[in-house]
Design a protein around this motif. Structure first.
Motif, PDB file in Angstrom:
ATOM      1  N   SER A  99       0.840  -1.203   0.000  1.00 39.64           N
ATOM      2  CA  SER A  99       0.000   0.000   0.000  1.00 39.64           C
ATOM      3  C   SER A  99       0.869   1.245   0.000  1.00 39.64           C
ATOM      4  O   SER A  99       2.020   1.212   0.433  1.00 39.64           O
ATOM      5  CB  SER A  99      -0.906   0.012   1.233  1.00 39.64           C
ATOM      6  OG  SER A  99      -1.773  -1.095   1.222  1.00 39.64           O
ATOM      7  N   THR A 123      -4.472  -1.131   0.493  1.00 39.24           N
ATOM      8  CA  THR A 123      -5.564  -1.241   1.439  1.00 39.24           C
ATOM      9  C   THR A 123      -5.291  -0.359   2.655  1.00 39.24           C
ATOM     10  O   THR A 123      -4.176  -0.382   3.192  1.00 39.24           O
ATOM     11  CB  THR A 123      -5.694  -2.700   1.921  1.00 39.24           C
ATOM     12  OG1 THR A 123      -5.812  -3.538   0.782  1.00 39.24           O
ATOM     13  CG2 THR A 123      -6.897  -2.884   2.808  1.00 39.24           C
ATOM     14  N   PHE A 158      -9.929  -0.213  -0.532  1.00 40.23           N
ATOM     15  CA  PHE A 158      -8.954  -0.966  -1.298  1.00 40.23           C
ATOM     16  C   PHE A 158      -8.869  -0.345  -2.679  1.00 40.23           C
ATOM     17  O   PHE A 158      -9.885  -0.043  -3.297  1.00 40.23           O
ATOM     18  CB  PHE A 158      -9.402  -2.436  -1.418  1.00 40.23           C
ATOM     19  CG  PHE A 158      -8.581  -3.231  -2.382  1.00 40.23           C
ATOM     20  CD1 PHE A 158      -7.277  -3.590  -2.070  1.00 40.23           C
ATOM     21  CD2 PHE A 158      -9.095  -3.624  -3.598  1.00 40.23           C
ATOM     22  CE1 PHE A 158      -6.516  -4.329  -2.957  1.00 40.23           C
ATOM     23  CE2 PHE A 158      -8.348  -4.363  -4.492  1.00 40.23           C
ATOM     24  CZ  PHE A 158      -7.056  -4.715  -4.171  1.00 40.23           C
ATOM     25  N   LYS A 159      -7.653  -0.118  -3.174  1.00 44.37           N
ATOM     26  CA  LYS A 159      -7.475   0.475  -4.495  1.00 44.37           C
ATOM     27  C   LYS A 159      -6.287  -0.182  -5.183  1.00 44.37           C
ATOM     28  O   LYS A 159      -5.171  -0.146  -4.689  1.00 44.37           O
ATOM     29  CB  LYS A 159      -7.226   1.970  -4.393  1.00 44.37           C
ATOM     30  CG  LYS A 159      -7.092   2.650  -5.747  1.00 44.37           C
ATOM     31  CD  LYS A 159      -6.905   4.141  -5.594  1.00 44.37           C
ATOM     32  CE  LYS A 159      -6.909   4.886  -6.890  1.00 44.37           C
ATOM     33  NZ  LYS A 159      -6.048   4.379  -7.917  1.00 44.37           N
ATOM     34  N   GLU A 160      -6.567  -0.783  -6.334  1.00 43.83           N
ATOM     35  CA  GLU A 160      -5.489  -1.285  -7.180  1.00 43.83           C
ATOM     36  C   GLU A 160      -5.062  -0.154  -8.097  1.00 43.83           C
ATOM     37  O   GLU A 160      -5.874   0.701  -8.454  1.00 43.83           O
ATOM     38  CB  GLU A 160      -5.966  -2.460  -8.022  1.00 43.83           C
ATOM     39  CG  GLU A 160      -6.166  -3.737  -7.242  1.00 43.83           C
ATOM     40  CD  GLU A 160      -6.561  -4.874  -8.150  1.00 43.83           C
ATOM     41  OE1 GLU A 160      -5.683  -5.697  -8.427  1.00 43.83           O
ATOM     42  OE2 GLU A 160      -7.723  -4.929  -8.559  1.00 43.83           O
ATOM     43  N   CYS A 174      -9.582  -8.684   3.925  1.00 42.15           N
ATOM     44  CA  CYS A 174      -9.210  -7.705   2.894  1.00 42.15           C
ATOM     45  C   CYS A 174      -9.427  -8.343   1.527  1.00 42.15           C
ATOM     46  O   CYS A 174      -9.263  -9.555   1.363  1.00 42.15           O
ATOM     47  CB  CYS A 174      -7.744  -7.309   3.024  1.00 42.15           C
ATOM     48  SG  CYS A 174      -7.389  -6.366   4.507  1.00 42.15           S
ATOM     49  N   VAL A 177      -5.549  -9.210  -3.699  1.00 39.16           N
ATOM     50  CA  VAL A 177      -4.807  -8.417  -4.661  1.00 39.16           C
ATOM     51  C   VAL A 177      -4.398  -9.340  -5.803  1.00 39.16           C
ATOM     52  O   VAL A 177      -3.811 -10.401  -5.573  1.00 39.16           O
ATOM     53  CB  VAL A 177      -3.562  -7.778  -4.026  1.00 39.16           C
ATOM     54  CG1 VAL A 177      -2.768  -7.000  -5.045  1.00 39.16           C
ATOM     55  CG2 VAL A 177      -3.945  -6.914  -2.847  1.00 39.16           C
TER      56      VAL A 177
END
Length: 182
Positions: A99, A123, A158-160, A174, A177
């Motif tokens: 992260s 995350t 959560f962000k990719e 979570c 990924v």
């Protein structure tokens, strides 16, 4: 001769006004940059590799527990790493593995700091305890989305990289990924 004296007087008045403006700006400089060079957060807990990079610098440094963070700093965790960043009593941010966030302080009208946390990837769980009544919120920005986390609230995101942000239950697992094979 009289016109030359008037021009000198006008020139001197303009010069004096400019000097007064510069001196006023120098004297009041701390009011314009009140948050700069002041610790705004600290690394409360970590497991694994956690790194920090100051704004305007290219080089990442290894972070240690109780390390102070400053306005504009980026904090990153690697695979199998976690970190908890504290913003004084009652406000904290947990970073999951792989992260990265950027922390910015926003000086409020009553001279307290609200914090803008930009989630760049990964995350996070942001929490402001109920005992923190009247505390400015943690403002979380992830892409085009902005969330305020006020007293008694918790938010998990959560962000990719390159994708939209997703909310998830902070008490649940979570999101997975997706990793490319190396």
């Amino acid at each position: 001769m009289e016109q030359s004296t008037k021009m000198r007087t006008v020139f001197f008045a303009v010069w004096a006004a400019m000097v007064a403006g510069v001196l006023t700006a120098l004297v009041n400089q701390d009011r314009f940059f009140a948050v700069e060079d002041v610790s705004i957060a600290s690394l409360v807990k970590k497991s694994g590799a956690v790194q920090v990079r100051s704004e305007g610098l290219v080089r990442w440094r290894d972070a240690i527990e109780k390390q102070s963070f400053f306005d504009g700093d980026r904090v990153a965790t690697s695979r199998d790493s976690k970190a908890k960043v504290g913003f004084g009593p009652g406000r904290a941010l947990a970073l999951g593995e792989d992260s990265q966030v950027q922390i910015t302080a926003i000086l409020t009208a009553n001279h307290e700091n609200a914090y803008l946390i930009s989630l760049l990837r990964g995350t996070i769980i942001a929490e402001v305890e109920g005992s923190c009544q009247g505390c400015p919120p943690l403002v979380i920005r992830a892409g085009d989305d902005t969330f305020n986390v006020g007293s008694g609230n918790k938010l998990a995101l959560f962000k990719e990289v390159g994708n939209k942000v997703q909310k998830f239950n902070p008490k649940g697992p979570c999101p997975e990924v997706k990793r490319s094979e190396e």
